[in-house]
Each structure stands twice: as structure tokens, then as C-alpha cells.
Write an enzyme that holds these catalytic residues in place. Structure first.
Site, PDB file in Angstrom:
ATOM      1  N   LYS A  85       0.806  -1.226   0.000  1.00 29.31           N
ATOM      2  CA  LYS A  85       0.000   0.000   0.000  1.00 29.31           C
ATOM      3  C   LYS A  85       0.836   1.272   0.000  1.00 29.31           C
ATOM      4  CE  LYS A  85      -4.399  -1.689   1.016  1.00 29.31           C
ATOM      5  NZ  LYS A  85      -4.325  -2.976   1.756  1.00 29.31           N
ATOM      6  N   GLU A 107      -9.977   6.426   3.064  1.00 26.63           N
ATOM      7  CA  GLU A 107     -10.812   5.408   3.692  1.00 26.63           C
ATOM      8  C   GLU A 107      -9.902   4.266   4.119  1.00 26.63           C
ATOM      9  OE1 GLU A 107     -10.098   5.432   0.530  1.00 26.63           O
ATOM     10  OE2 GLU A 107      -9.564   3.347   0.167  1.00 26.63           O
ATOM     11  N   SER A 374       1.721  -9.745  -0.888  1.00 29.18           N
ATOM     12  CA  SER A 374       1.340  -8.334  -0.751  1.00 29.18           C
ATOM     13  C   SER A 374       1.677  -7.731   0.604  1.00 29.18           C
ATOM     14  CB  SER A 374      -0.159  -8.175  -1.022  1.00 29.18           C
ATOM     15  OG  SER A 374      -0.913  -9.043  -0.198  1.00 29.18           O
TER      16      SER A 374
HETATM   17  C1  LIG Z   1      -5.177  -4.041   1.450  1.00 31.24           C
HETATM   18  C2  LIG Z   1      -4.447  -5.300   1.228  1.00 31.24           C
HETATM   19  C3  LIG Z   1      -4.800  -6.178   0.179  1.00 31.24           C
HETATM   20  C4  LIG Z   1      -5.985  -5.962  -0.719  1.00 31.24           C
HETATM   21  O1  LIG Z   1      -5.942  -4.814  -1.490  1.00 31.24           O
HETATM   22  P1  LIG Z   1      -5.698  -4.839  -3.055  1.00 31.24           P
HETATM   23  O2  LIG Z   1      -6.075  -3.473  -3.493  1.00 31.24           O
HETATM   24  O3  LIG Z   1      -6.562  -5.898  -3.649  1.00 31.24           O
HETATM   25  O4  LIG Z   1      -4.266  -5.128  -3.273  1.00 31.24           O
HETATM   26  C5  LIG Z   1      -4.022  -7.299  -0.010  1.00 31.24           C
HETATM   27  N1  LIG Z   1      -2.974  -7.582   0.781  1.00 31.24           N
HETATM   28  C6  LIG Z   1      -2.610  -6.776   1.806  1.00 31.24           C
HETATM   29  C7  LIG Z   1      -1.439  -7.157   2.640  1.00 31.24           C
HETATM   30  C8  LIG Z   1      -3.334  -5.614   2.060  1.00 31.24           C
HETATM   31  O5  LIG Z   1      -2.968  -4.823   3.069  1.00 31.24           O
END
Ligand SMILES: *Cc1c(COP(=O)(O)O)cnc(C)c1O
Length: 394
Positions: A85, A107, A374
Site C-alpha cells: 500500500k 478510507e 502483498s
Molecule cells: C489491502 C491489502 C490487500 C488488498 O488490497 P488490493 O487493493 O486488492 O491489493 C491485499 N494484501 C494486503 C497485505 C493488504 O494490506
């Protein structure tokens, strides 16, 4: 693609009062996105603050254990604040600064995007307000504390179900009230044009690095890239640089929750239908009257009732595949990666790991698979222990 359309998806379904704001944003983005000075400043922040480039790690034990494709992990969990993020938050905050904005609103659901925004607001000395469902504030008290610690004001949203979708709606209302000095730092590749494009571009650093790193390690592109999909930002950032390279298969892993044959799911492509919400046309989980349905997943970061319009289009044209992964499968993958590689993934990311565990054994050893991790899973340990019937103190 033009006018913010991805096939029939995307667009700008917003009140007249927001049109000036999105037009101003689009003009600024078009001006700065290829500006060498802007690019150099953003790269400096990404490299020296967020810890980019993130590693492309060869998961040797996992590869051997599954006995098929060679598996690499794209380590977005190693970024500052522990997830992808920050890539988007830095990009948009810098853009907002260039536009002369002094104030950020955002948000947040689980609080991850709120924390990333609070972080860049502190770094760039901007005022910051985060809107969060009251339900989520209670579940994510630690992230509320983090945001406040960094000087952000957190506002509880009690409308609707008091969760992420209501926080997005509240943010859009707030933006309408105060456009002159305020940028809405949207957290995923969704909402009205130009947000899906802006977020995708700022997250494409993930896919671009994968290409460079895979070329360096293997001398070629991967055969498969996998990522989890909530709104879809880490996935689109992973996929986008590969779209033209048709030999690489793109797989998005949606949160099926308790299963796509139940109502407790957040698998938008697999269970949703075409609709308009939050300023965009895309697929949404909704009832037969078009009311947005409550969604559920063990992973707070994936329980959004929609999906970004570019994913909806990639699905329509068959360029990417979207598969459902249940809570149980994701928790098993969370535990598996922890004990096999010593890497505790975010429960969101574990959805992609789970699907890799299903298909890797069916592929040959000369095929290459990259899974985007992610985020890191420290934040999920209490909930995962609880899922297994163990009560650990936070
Ligand atoms: C917020 C988040 C997601 C989901 O958001 P996307 O916009 O689909 O990438 C996935 N993995 C983590 C670790 C997150 O914090």
C-alpha cells in the site's frame, strides 16, 4: 482504452459536485506522470524510504516440497509499513503536494491503507483524516492507535454496516465538501476515473521489478504470476506490465470466505454481477435488486464487495483468470509458508499462496511461477490462532 473505460467497465459515475475534483486530478496526473522531476522524487522515496526494490525470493523449500513449478515470491511484505500500500500512498501524496494540496483524506477497512496514508502524511508534513467503519475500528484497534500516533485524525463511520464500503462512501461525501485543499488518497484500483489508472500505475512498480528480477535470475519472463485480489491494487500492479506478454498467465485469487456457494463470501468475479457503485461500473456482490450485498472473508483486506474495473475487463477478455480461495485454504497456506520458508504472509497474500499450492504440483519443473506476497502476517497472528481455537493475548 480511453476516457477511463476498460471495455464496458470504469467510467465516472459521480455527483456533479465531484466532477471538478476528478478533472483537476486527471489534468495534474497527466502533467506529472512523465515529468522527470516528479519521477525522480518518487523513485527516491520508494527506494530510500519504502525500501524498494523489494526482493524476488526463490522459495526453494516450497518448490521442492510441491514438486512442480519453480516458485518465486515477490516480497512486498518487506516494504516499510509491511505491505504494497505504501507504493500508492507515496505516489498519490507526492502528486497531491505538487497540486498544492495540504490535506489528505482516506478510507480504510482493516487499517492497512489508513496506516500507509498516515505514514506518508507524517513524512510529507500534510494534515490527514482517515475514515473507518466503527465496526472495523473496534476490530483493528492497533491500527487506529498507529494512525493517531503519526498525527492522523481517525473518524468513525457508523452508517450502513460500519465497514469499508461505508468508509469509502463517507470519504467521497467529505471530498465533495472540501475540494480546494484536499486530496482523496484512494487505496485501491477502484472508484471513478482517473483513480483506477493512477493506483495501477503507482503499483506497477511491482510487476516492472518482477520482469527485471526474473530476467536477471532466469533470463526470461515467468509462466505464471499470482496475486490476491481485494479491490485489486497489488494484483493489477503485478499484472499490468505483463498484459501484452501473452505467454505469462495471470491469476487473481479472490476471497471465497466460507465458499462461493454460501452468502459468506467476497469473491466478486465468481459470484458478483455487473453494476455501478463507488463511481465505477464493474462487478459487485449484490442482491437481485442491485443492493450491495454484505461480504465476508477471514481477511479484512479482501472483504470489499467490488473489484477494480480493469480486472473486470481482464476477466471479460479472458486475459486473466480469477479463482476463489476459501478461508480454510488461506489459513492452511498461512501456516504452510510460515513453516516451510520462515515467512509469515498476510492472510490476504496467503490466498495467492494457497492457489499456488494447488497448481504448482501440476506444472513441470522448468516452469516459473511468481507469487506476489502483498504483505506480512504479524497483524493476523491473533486471528489465525483464534481460527484454530487458541486464544493468545495481543
Ligand atoms: C489491502 C491489502 C490487500 C488488498 O488490497 P488490493 O487493493 O486488492 O491489493 C491485499 N494484501 C494486503 C497485505 C493488504 O494490506
Amino acid at each position: 482504452m480511453s476516457n477511463g473505460r476498460f471495455g464496458v467497465h470504469g467510467g465516472q459515475y459521480i455527483p456533479e459536485t465531484l466532477m471538478n475534483a476528478v478533472i483537476e486530478l486527471e489534468e495534474a496526473y497527466n502533467k506529472f506522470k512523465d515529468d522527470p522531476q516528479f519521477k525522480a522524487e518518487l523513485k527516491d522515496l520508494l527506494d530510500n524510504y519504502a525500501n524498494r526494490p523489494s526482493l524476488l525470493y526463490y522459495a526453494e523449500r516450497m518448490t521442492k516440497d510441491l514438486g512442480g513449478a519453480k516458485i518465486y515470491l515477490k516480497r512486498e511484505d518487506l516494504n516499510h509499513t509491511g505491505a504494497h500500500k505504501i507504493n500508492n500512498a507515496l505516489g498519490q501524496a507526492l502528486l497531491a503536494k505538487k497540486m498544492g494540496k495540504t490535506r489528505l483524506i482516506a478510507e480504510t477497512g482493516a487499517g492497512q491503507h489508513g496506516v500507509a496514508t498516515a505514514t506518508v502524511a507524517a513524512l510529507l508534513n500534510m494534515e490527514c483524516h482517515v475514515y473507518m467503519g466503527v465496526e472495523d475500528m473496534e476490530r483493528q484497534a492497533l491500527n487506529v492507535y498507529r494512525m493517531r500516533l503519526m498525527g492522523t485524525e481517525v473518524h468513525g463511520v457508523s452508517s450502513g454496516t460500519g465497514t469499508l464500503k461505508d468508509a469509502v462512501s463517507e470519504c467521497m461525501r467529505e471530498w465533495t465538501n472540501r475540494i480546494e485543499d484536499t486530496h482523496y488518497l484512494l487505496g485501491s484500483c477502484m472508484g471513478p476515473h482517473p483513480f483506477p489508472e493512477i493506483v495501477r500505475d503507482f503499483q506497477s512498480v511491482i510487476g516492472n521489478e518482477i520482469i527485471d528480477q526474473c530476467m536477471e535470475a532466469e533470463g526470461r519472463y515467468p509462466d505464471y504470476v499470482l496475486a490476491c485480489v481485494g479491490g485489486g491494487s497489488n494484483a493489477i500492479g503485478t499484472f499490468y506490465p505483463f498484459i501484452e506478454h501473452e505467454d505469462t498467465k495471470l491469476i487473481g485469487c479472490e476471497a471465497a470466505g466460507r465458499g462461493i456457494d454460501t452468502f459468506e463470501t467476497a469473491a466478486t468475479i465468481n459470484t458478483g454481477s455487473l453494476g455501478i457503485f463507488h463511481g465505477m461500473k464493474s462487478y459487485f456482490c449484490q442482491d437481485e435488486f442491485g443492493q450491495i450485498a454484505p461480504v465476508y472473508s477471514i481477511s479484512a483486506g479482501l472483504d470489499y464487495p467490488g473489484i477494480g474495473p480493469e480486472h473486470a475487463w481482464l476477466h471479460d477478455i479472458g486475459r486473466a483468470q480469477y479463482v476463489p480461495v476459501t478461508d480454510e485454504e488461506a489459513v492452511c497456506a498461512f501456516e504452510y509458508l510460515s513453516r516451510t520458508e520462515g515467512i509469515i504472509p498476510a492472510i490476504e497474500s496467503a490466498h495467492a499462496v494457497a492457489h499456488a499450492m494447488k497448481i504448482a504440483p501440476t506444472l513441470s519443473k522448468d516452469q516459473i511461477m511468481v507469487i506476489t506476497l502483498s504483505g506480512r502476517g504479524d497483524k493476523d497472528c491473533v486471528a489465525m490462532a483464534r481460527y484454530r481455537g487458541e486464544d493468545i493475548n495481543e
